[in-house]
Structures are given as C-alpha cells and as structure tokens.
Design a protein around this motif. Structure first.
Motif, PDB file in Angstrom:
ATOM      1  N   UNK A 197       0.846  -1.174   0.000  1.00  0.00           N
ATOM      2  CA  UNK A 197       0.000   0.000   0.000  1.00  0.00           C
ATOM      3  C   UNK A 197       0.892   1.237   0.000  1.00  0.00           C
ATOM      4  N   UNK A 198       0.495   2.194  -0.777  1.00  0.00           N
ATOM      5  CA  UNK A 198       1.218   3.462  -0.851  1.00  0.00           C
ATOM      6  C   UNK A 198       0.442   4.524  -0.078  1.00  0.00           C
ATOM      7  N   UNK A 199       1.124   5.603   0.284  1.00  0.00           N
ATOM      8  CA  UNK A 199       0.492   6.667   1.062  1.00  0.00           C
ATOM      9  C   UNK A 199      -0.786   7.167   0.394  1.00  0.00           C
ATOM     10  N   UNK A 200      -0.750   7.356  -0.920  1.00  0.00           N
ATOM     11  CA  UNK A 200      -1.923   7.884  -1.626  1.00  0.00           C
ATOM     12  C   UNK A 200      -3.074   6.880  -1.676  1.00  0.00           C
ATOM     13  N   UNK A 201      -2.797   5.590  -1.424  1.00  0.00           N
ATOM     14  CA  UNK A 201      -3.861   4.600  -1.336  1.00  0.00           C
ATOM     15  C   UNK A 201      -4.624   4.745  -0.014  1.00  0.00           C
ATOM     16  N   UNK A 202      -3.912   5.166   1.010  1.00  0.00           N
ATOM     17  CA  UNK A 202      -4.526   5.351   2.322  1.00  0.00           C
ATOM     18  C   UNK A 202      -5.293   6.667   2.394  1.00  0.00           C
ATOM     19  N   UNK A 203      -4.625   7.752   1.989  1.00  0.00           N
ATOM     20  CA  UNK A 203      -5.251   9.078   1.954  1.00  0.00           C
ATOM     21  C   UNK A 203      -4.855   9.749   0.639  1.00  0.00           C
ATOM     22  N   UNK A 204      -5.763   9.796  -0.327  1.00  0.00           N
ATOM     23  CA  UNK A 204      -5.464  10.440  -1.602  1.00  0.00           C
ATOM     24  C   UNK A 204      -5.080  11.911  -1.401  1.00  0.00           C
ATOM     25  N   UNK A 205      -4.428  12.481  -2.391  1.00  0.00           N
ATOM     26  CA  UNK A 205      -3.957  13.865  -2.301  1.00  0.00           C
ATOM     27  C   UNK A 205      -5.050  14.832  -1.863  1.00  0.00           C
ATOM     28  N   UNK A 206      -6.256  14.652  -2.365  1.00  0.00           N
ATOM     29  CA  UNK A 206      -7.334  15.592  -2.061  1.00  0.00           C
ATOM     30  C   UNK A 206      -7.994  15.335  -0.702  1.00  0.00           C
ATOM     31  N   UNK A 207      -7.582  14.299  -0.011  1.00  0.00           N
ATOM     32  CA  UNK A 207      -8.158  13.963   1.301  1.00  0.00           C
ATOM     33  C   UNK A 207      -7.137  14.266   2.391  1.00  0.00           C
ATOM     34  N   UNK A 208      -7.526  15.040   3.395  1.00  0.00           N
ATOM     35  CA  UNK A 208      -6.599  15.479   4.437  1.00  0.00           C
ATOM     36  C   UNK A 208      -6.753  14.757   5.762  1.00  0.00           C
ATOM     37  N   UNK A 209      -7.744  13.903   5.875  1.00  0.00           N
ATOM     38  CA  UNK A 209      -7.947  13.169   7.115  1.00  0.00           C
ATOM     39  C   UNK A 209      -8.679  11.881   6.821  1.00  0.00           C
ATOM     40  N   UNK A 210      -8.613  10.968   7.784  1.00  0.00           N
ATOM     41  CA  UNK A 210      -9.302   9.698   7.642  1.00  0.00           C
ATOM     42  C   UNK A 210      -9.755   9.201   8.994  1.00  0.00           C
ATOM     43  N   UNK A 211     -10.626   8.207   8.974  1.00  0.00           N
ATOM     44  CA  UNK A 211     -11.129   7.591  10.203  1.00  0.00           C
ATOM     45  C   UNK A 211     -10.331   6.323  10.482  1.00  0.00           C
ATOM     46  N   UNK A 212      -9.764   6.250  11.684  1.00  0.00           N
ATOM     47  CA  UNK A 212      -8.982   5.094  12.094  1.00  0.00           C
ATOM     48  C   UNK A 212      -9.403   4.715  13.501  1.00  0.00           C
ATOM     49  N   UNK A 213      -9.952   3.518  13.630  1.00  0.00           N
ATOM     50  CA  UNK A 213     -10.421   3.037  14.935  1.00  0.00           C
ATOM     51  C   UNK A 213     -11.329   4.049  15.615  1.00  0.00           C
ATOM     52  N   UNK A 214     -12.222   4.653  14.838  1.00  0.00           N
ATOM     53  CA  UNK A 214     -13.217   5.564  15.370  1.00  0.00           C
ATOM     54  C   UNK A 214     -12.737   6.974  15.652  1.00  0.00           C
ATOM     55  N   UNK A 215     -11.523   7.300  15.234  1.00  0.00           N
ATOM     56  CA  UNK A 215     -10.973   8.623  15.498  1.00  0.00           C
ATOM     57  C   UNK A 215     -10.552   9.270  14.183  1.00  0.00           C
ATOM     58  N   UNK A 216     -10.828  10.554  14.040  1.00  0.00           N
ATOM     59  CA  UNK A 216     -10.393  11.285  12.862  1.00  0.00           C
ATOM     60  C   UNK A 216      -8.916  11.634  13.031  1.00  0.00           C
ATOM     61  N   UNK A 217      -8.110  11.231  12.048  1.00  0.00           N
ATOM     62  CA  UNK A 217      -6.669  11.474  12.089  1.00  0.00           C
ATOM     63  C   UNK A 217      -6.299  12.277  10.852  1.00  0.00           C
ATOM     64  N   UNK A 218      -5.614  13.393  11.086  1.00  0.00           N
ATOM     65  CA  UNK A 218      -5.182  14.261   9.990  1.00  0.00           C
ATOM     66  C   UNK A 218      -3.939  13.690   9.304  1.00  0.00           C
ATOM     67  N   UNK A 219      -3.866  13.959   8.019  1.00  0.00           N
ATOM     68  CA  UNK A 219      -2.670  13.629   7.253  1.00  0.00           C
ATOM     69  C   UNK A 219      -1.500  14.414   7.854  1.00  0.00           C
TER      70      UNK A 219
END
Length: 85
Positions: free
Chosen positions: A1-23
């Motif tokens: 997996x590459x970084x952009x697969x986890x959070x694409x360029x246009x996405x600045x945060x994601x949900x991980x184990x119920x918590x919002x985590x910023x890039x």
C-alpha cells in the motif's frame, strides 16, 4: 500500500479506529519528538513539542503506531505510554 492509497492527495484526514486522524500526524510526531529530545532546543521549544506530542497521542494510538514500533528513548517512551487524560 502506498500513502496515496490510504489518503489520496485531495483527502486530508481519515477515520482510524473511530478517530479522525489528519494527514501528517505521524510526520509531525517525528519532528516534535526530535525537537523534544534535542539538547539544543530551548525550554519553550521542548514544552511546545511535548504539548503537541501529547495532543497527538490519541491519533497515534488509533493508528496503532506504538503497537508496531517501539520508541528507543526511555523518556519519550514513557511520555507516549501515559494514559490519556
């Protein structure tokens, strides 16, 4: 997996184990840890770095960072192992 697969360029945060985590959270932790450990850092720089580290701990734990990686420095390891306030 590459970084952009986890959070694409246009996405600045994601949900991980119920918590919002910023890039950039892990990168910021690394920079803050270096500053906190650097004897050349001023007391204010270390204080700011510690505050930022502590604020990032819920996100870093949600990512599972410390489940996979062990912090070498004993004082930093103690800091990141403190229970959440």
């Amino acid at each position: 997996m590459r970084a952009e697969d986890l959070l694409p360029d246009e996405q600045n945060q994601g949900q991980f184990n119920g918590l919002t985590v910023r890039k950039g959270t892990v990168g910021a932790f690394l920079l803050n840890a270096r500053s906190w450990l650097d004897p050349a850092s001023s007391a204010d720089q270390r204080k700011d770095a510690e505050r930022d580290i502590v604020e990032a701990l819920p996100a870093l734990h949600a990512l599972g960072l410390f489940d996979l990686l062990q912090v070498r420095d004993a004082k930093l390891r103690e800091l990141v192992s403190r229970p959440a306030a």
